[in-house]
Design an enzyme around this catalytic site. Structure first.
Site, PDB file in Angstrom:
ATOM      1  N   GLY A 141       6.470  -4.196  12.643  1.00  0.00           N
ATOM      2  CA  GLY A 141       7.602  -3.289  12.388  1.00  0.00           C
ATOM      3  C   GLY A 141       7.197  -1.891  11.979  1.00  0.00           C
ATOM      4  O   GLY A 141       8.046  -1.024  11.797  1.00  0.00           O
ATOM      5  N   ALA A 179      41.591  46.007  -5.266  1.00  0.00           N
ATOM      6  CA  ALA A 179      40.386  45.422  -5.867  1.00  0.00           C
ATOM      7  C   ALA A 179      40.682  44.912  -7.268  1.00  0.00           C
ATOM      8  O   ALA A 179      41.519  45.454  -7.984  1.00  0.00           O
ATOM      9  CB  ALA A 179      39.287  46.470  -5.920  1.00  0.00           C
ATOM     10  N   ARG A 182       0.810  -1.216   0.000  1.00  0.00           N
ATOM     11  CA  ARG A 182       0.000   0.000   0.000  1.00  0.00           C
ATOM     12  C   ARG A 182       0.850   1.276   0.000  1.00  0.00           C
ATOM     13  O   ARG A 182       0.355   2.359  -0.241  1.00  0.00           O
ATOM     14  CB  ARG A 182      -0.955  -0.023   1.214  1.00  0.00           C
ATOM     15  CG  ARG A 182      -2.025  -1.098   1.094  1.00  0.00           C
ATOM     16  CD  ARG A 182      -2.674  -1.434   2.426  1.00  0.00           C
ATOM     17  NE  ARG A 182      -1.853  -2.339   3.240  1.00  0.00           N
ATOM     18  CZ  ARG A 182      -2.239  -2.859   4.413  1.00  0.00           C
ATOM     19  NH1 ARG A 182      -3.416  -2.550   4.909  1.00  0.00           N
ATOM     20  NH2 ARG A 182      -1.443  -3.677   5.085  1.00  0.00           N
ATOM     21  N   LYS A 189      33.399  26.546   2.471  1.00  0.00           N
ATOM     22  CA  LYS A 189      33.578  25.103   2.597  1.00  0.00           C
ATOM     23  C   LYS A 189      34.937  24.843   3.205  1.00  0.00           C
ATOM     24  O   LYS A 189      35.926  25.453   2.768  1.00  0.00           O
ATOM     25  CB  LYS A 189      33.503  24.469   1.201  1.00  0.00           C
ATOM     26  CG  LYS A 189      33.605  22.969   1.209  1.00  0.00           C
ATOM     27  CD  LYS A 189      34.365  22.417   0.005  1.00  0.00           C
ATOM     28  CE  LYS A 189      35.862  22.586   0.179  1.00  0.00           C
ATOM     29  NZ  LYS A 189      36.646  21.943  -0.882  1.00  0.00           N
TER      30      LYS A 189
END
Ligand code: UD1
Ligand code: CA
Length: 454
Positions: free
Chosen positions: A100, A418, A14, A346
């Site tokens: 379960g 810059a 189901r 990161k």
């Protein structure tokens, strides 16, 4: 002796899924995983999980858990499934059988059932909507006489709201006796575990249905709609837990938690926040609307402006992040750090007071105290084959739109003009820039459009 049998061999048709039903997640973890947490609290002598559909996936999902696996080759019903695990069990041992697909059950509720002295004890509950569940049929004196599956129930029986949770306890020897007498002459042509109730009562044994006072814990999930209902209950629980620890949730129902969250006092969590994995939030942490956090450890006073995505981030002092920042694994920020909008980081450490306020990518880098990265600073950390580190000294100032080609070092107090492309070390305390000199061409004239009649 206490033995556990968890029935987890069904395909869960189901659900319309390629993974076995018991691995469908609630709060980001398989249903079966939640159930095992509750079962472990009982400190059983042995736990067996009956597997069949997607057996290999279930084994892998439970790797490292103290359980034994038994295979049910053919799915002939819950009674047949339970039988597969009985041969290993001492006939005198008490056996608790659980489906379960009931992740919300708590250890205390199971203990409550185990306290019953009946020969067969079943945990039941009163369902607002009993559809699909086995009905607990009681005689006029209130004694349990049978459990009738929804598909086999008469109209009168379907009107019963007391239903079977699927959790039952009896001695192994008794289970074997009853299960050997169960047939498959029913609407589904299956060997029902629930038939043991009628068989036991007919044999004059004491059968008790222990009605649980909190029906939410006992709900099972056969389809996606029921799974979503369980998720709701789980989410409400998780939110209550962090509120109890001292968090204010501006709009509780919009906060989604998939994992475990430890939080301090006076934490503020805005609307639409998602917390996943292992999250630790110190006192006074504030998480703006729409933030998504996975496996983060944020120090007291850390402030996230709206719509930040953080994965594997650690702050070790109060700092400010966002709005619209994306911080990836290995990001470590100290106190007073400011990360502004459209900044991606990161595997990089920012020392106290360092800033990257706008439009910047910092990967594989060490940023010194109070260093300031101007808008558009990019660490070029990847040469197409390997990653290289960028080191920026304390009090350095990197001008806007600078590409730092790693490996490269910017000295303490250095200033980068810059628009530079920095490929060599920039010495400390000096101005380094690499860009074409500006010039003005005198007498230059703009081209004009040709006369179209010519
Ligand atoms: C079952 C009960 C029902 C109860 C409900 C509670 C039976 C016959 N019915 O119905 O009375 O109200 O749980 O949620 O027991 N399984 C196997 N092998 C099989 C069939 C099932 O291991 O051959 C496992 C399934 O993986 C599942 C559990 O047994 O984890 C229960 O099966 P399921 O199909 O969900 O039973 P329900 O129809 O919900
Ligand atoms: Ca079920």
């Amino acid at each position: 002796m206490l033995d556990i049998i968890i029935l987890a061999a069904g395909d869960g048709k189901r659900m319309k899924s390629s993974r076995p039903k018991v691995l469908q997640p609630v709060g980001g973890r398989p249903m079966l995983d939640h159930l095992l947490d509750a079962v472990e609290g009982l400190q059983p002598d042995r736990s067996q999980v009956v597997i069949g559909a997607g057996a290999e996936m279930v084994r892998q999902a439970l790797a490292g858990r103290a359980v034994e696996f038994v295979t049910q080759e053919q799915r002939l019903g819950t009674g047949h499934a339970a039988m597969q695990a009985l041969p290993k069990i001492d006939p005198q041992s008490r056996v608790l059988i659980l489906p379960g697909d009931m992740p919300l059950i708590r250890t205390e509720t199971l203990q409550h059932l185990l306290a019953s002295e009946a020969d067969l004890a079943v945990l039941s509950f009163i369902a607002d909507d009993p559809d699909g569940y086995g009905r607990v049929v009681r005689a006029a004196d209130g004694a349990v006489s049978a459990i009738v599956e929804h598909k086999d129930a008469s109209r009168e029986q379907r009107a019963i709201h007391e239903v079977n949770s699927g959790v039952m306890c009896a001695r192994a020897g008794a289970w074997s006796d009853w299960l050997n007498r169960v047939g498959a002459d029913n609407a589904q042509g299956e060997y029902y575990l629930t038939d043991c109730i009628g068989i036991a009562t007919a044999a004059g044994q004491r059968v008790a249905a222990v009605v649980a006072d909190d029906p939410e814990q006992l709900r099972g999930a056969n389809d996606r709609e029921q799974l979503a209902e369980l998720e709701q209950v789980h989410q409400a629980r998780s939110r209550r837990s962090i509120m109890a620890q001292g968090a204010t949730l501006a709009d509780p129902s919009s906060v989604h938690i998939c994992g475990s969250v430890q939080c301090g006092r006076d934490v503020w969590i805005g609307p639409g926040v998602m917390l996943a994995g292992n999250i630790t939030l110190g006192d006074d942490v504030s998480i703006g609307p729409g933030c998504v956090l996975t496996d983060c450890d944020l120090a007291a006073g850390t402030r996230l402006e709206p719509y930040c995505v953080l994965d594997g981030v650690r702050t070790i002092g109060a700092c400010t992040i966002g709005p619209f920042a994306r911080l990836r694994p290995g990001t470590e920020l100290s106190s007073g750090v400011k990360i502004g909008n459209f900044v991606e980081i990161k595997n990089a450490r920012f020392a106290p007071g360092a800033k990257a306020s706008h439009l910047t990518y910092v990967g594989d880098a060490e940023i010194g105290e109070r260093a300031n990265l101007g808008a558009g600073t990019i660490t070029c950390n990847y040469d197409g084959a390997n990653k290289h580190r960028t080191r920026i000294g304390a009090d350095a100032f990197v001008g806007s739109n600078t590409a730092l080609v790693a490996p490269v070092t910017i000295g303490e107090g250095a200033t980068i003009g810059a628009g530079s492309v920095v490929t060599h070390a920039a010495p400390k305390g000096q101005l380094t820039l690499s860009r074409a000199r500006q010039k003005t061409v005198e007498g230059w004239q703009r081209p004009r459009k040709r006369d179209s009649n010519v």
